[in-house]
Design a protein around this motif. Sequence first.
Motif, short mmCIF file in Angstrom:
data_model
loop_
_atom_site.label_atom_id
_atom_site.label_comp_id
_atom_site.label_asym_id
_atom_site.label_seq_id
_atom_site.Cartn_x
_atom_site.Cartn_y
_atom_site.Cartn_z
N ILE A 1 8.25 6.80 4.38
CA ILE A 1 7.55 5.73 4.65
C ILE A 1 6.27 6.55 4.33
O ILE A 1 6.29 7.29 5.23
CB ILE A 1 8.28 4.89 5.55
N MET A 2 5.28 5.89 3.43
CA MET A 2 4.09 5.94 3.74
C MET A 2 3.20 4.92 4.50
O MET A 2 4.06 3.73 5.04
CB MET A 2 3.68 6.00 2.20
N LYS A 3 2.87 5.57 5.14
CA LYS A 3 1.42 4.31 5.36
C LYS A 3 0.71 3.43 4.23
O LYS A 3 0.36 3.49 3.38
CB LYS A 3 0.37 5.01 6.28
N PHE B 1 3.18 1.49 5.68
CA PHE B 1 4.43 0.52 6.19
C PHE B 1 5.60 1.66 6.90
O PHE B 1 5.29 2.60 7.48
CB PHE B 1 5.09 0.67 4.65
N VAL C 1 10.79 0.01 5.34
CA VAL C 1 11.24 -0.53 3.66
C VAL C 1 12.84 -0.52 3.32
O VAL C 1 13.09 0.57 3.66
CB VAL C 1 10.47 0.02 2.87
N ALA D 1 9.72 -5.13 2.96
CA ALA D 1 8.60 -4.07 3.80
C ALA D 1 7.91 -4.64 4.72
O ALA D 1 7.42 -5.37 4.96
CB ALA D 1 7.70 -3.85 2.09
N ALA E 1 9.48 2.33 -7.04
CA ALA E 1 8.34 2.66 -6.37
C ALA E 1 7.16 1.16 -6.79
O ALA E 1 7.83 0.18 -7.63
CB ALA E 1 7.68 3.61 -6.31
N THR F 1 3.92 -0.69 -5.56
CA THR F 1 1.93 -0.44 -5.32
C THR F 1 1.39 -1.56 -4.63
O THR F 1 1.66 -2.51 -5.07
CB THR F 1 1.23 0.16 -6.19
N THR G 1 0.87 3.51 -2.72
CA THR G 1 2.13 3.02 -3.64
C THR G 1 3.30 3.67 -2.73
O THR G 1 3.54 5.16 -1.66
CB THR G 1 2.00 4.10 -4.20
N GLN G 2 4.59 2.86 -3.00
CA GLN G 2 5.69 3.28 -1.95
C GLN G 2 6.96 3.72 -2.77
O GLN G 2 7.22 2.38 -3.55
CB GLN G 2 5.85 2.34 -0.82
#
Length: 325
Positions: A7-9, A11, A14, A23, A275, A277, A286-287
């Motif tokens: 999980i990318m910042k 966020f 998700v 999300a 994915a 964005t 982008t996640q």
Amino acid sequence: MAGHEVIMKPFSDVHRLGNKVVATLLHDPTVEGLDVALYMDGSASMEDEYGPRGILAKLAPVKNLVEPQMRWMLEYLANKDRDGKVRVAYWATGDGSQLEEVGELTGPQAKDFRFPGPRAYGKATVMLPVLRDFVAHMKQQVQVGARRGLAVIITDSQISDAPNVTAYATQVAKEIASGRLPRMNFVFVGVGEQVDEEQMEEISHETYPGVGHLWCHRIADRMEEMAELVAVLVDETMTVAAGGTVYDEQGNTLKAYEGRLPAVLEFDVPATCKAFTLEVAGQRFTQPIPEEHEEDEDHHEEERAPEPEPVSAPAARKKHRGHGH
């Protein structure tokens, strides 16, 4: 959710539920990379608000009206700042054009920090040095991750150099439009009866090609209302750029948000989408979309955290004068 799914910042969570993605935002991405500064009027007209010092302070209890407001504002602003530190300075000190730097303060430091006023109260209220100081500060901060700047400027009197302020702001706007400076906003708050509202409006209502408004302003009748009003204006300023758009891998729009982003984003995606964005305030995040699991479908209602209440400043009181721009 499988352990290998990242999980990318910005966020925190998700989930994929069929063709729907849910999300949850870890924090407000509109303030990602924001660097904040607070400039407090240190001119002679503010002396009574800070209260007596020296021998006079020993004769009776000191009633410093500024200090509790500064503490409240700093705690609030530090939560917006990218590293939790706010640049603080008294302006309009000495001959009226000098700045007296207080330092880089955090929210916890602000709780009991003393704000007795500047060493030398100013003989005029010259604002141009404030803008120059903040621009120089932002040029340094961009080198270490700042992407946007917000300067809060407090005064209780008429500005001595309004034409110079307007001319310099025009130059700053050109630098922003050309990409040589990051986006900046100036929150200009007047306090009390000595403020020149017409002058503040002339400065704040200016629009600049490719940038729009740099300023927002309002006037508080009393010092005790200052911190609340600053919080409202900062919230409004950040909301201006708070709309966001979600795209798929091919750049197709999945969902557009025109107002402030909710804490939980929900949108439909194509079956083959891997994915998405999120674009907000000129930044793109982008996640990868985690694979759907059966337990997600069966239990997602009980697993999903309740949507937190949006954190915002208290509503501005009707008697506050001025406008957002």
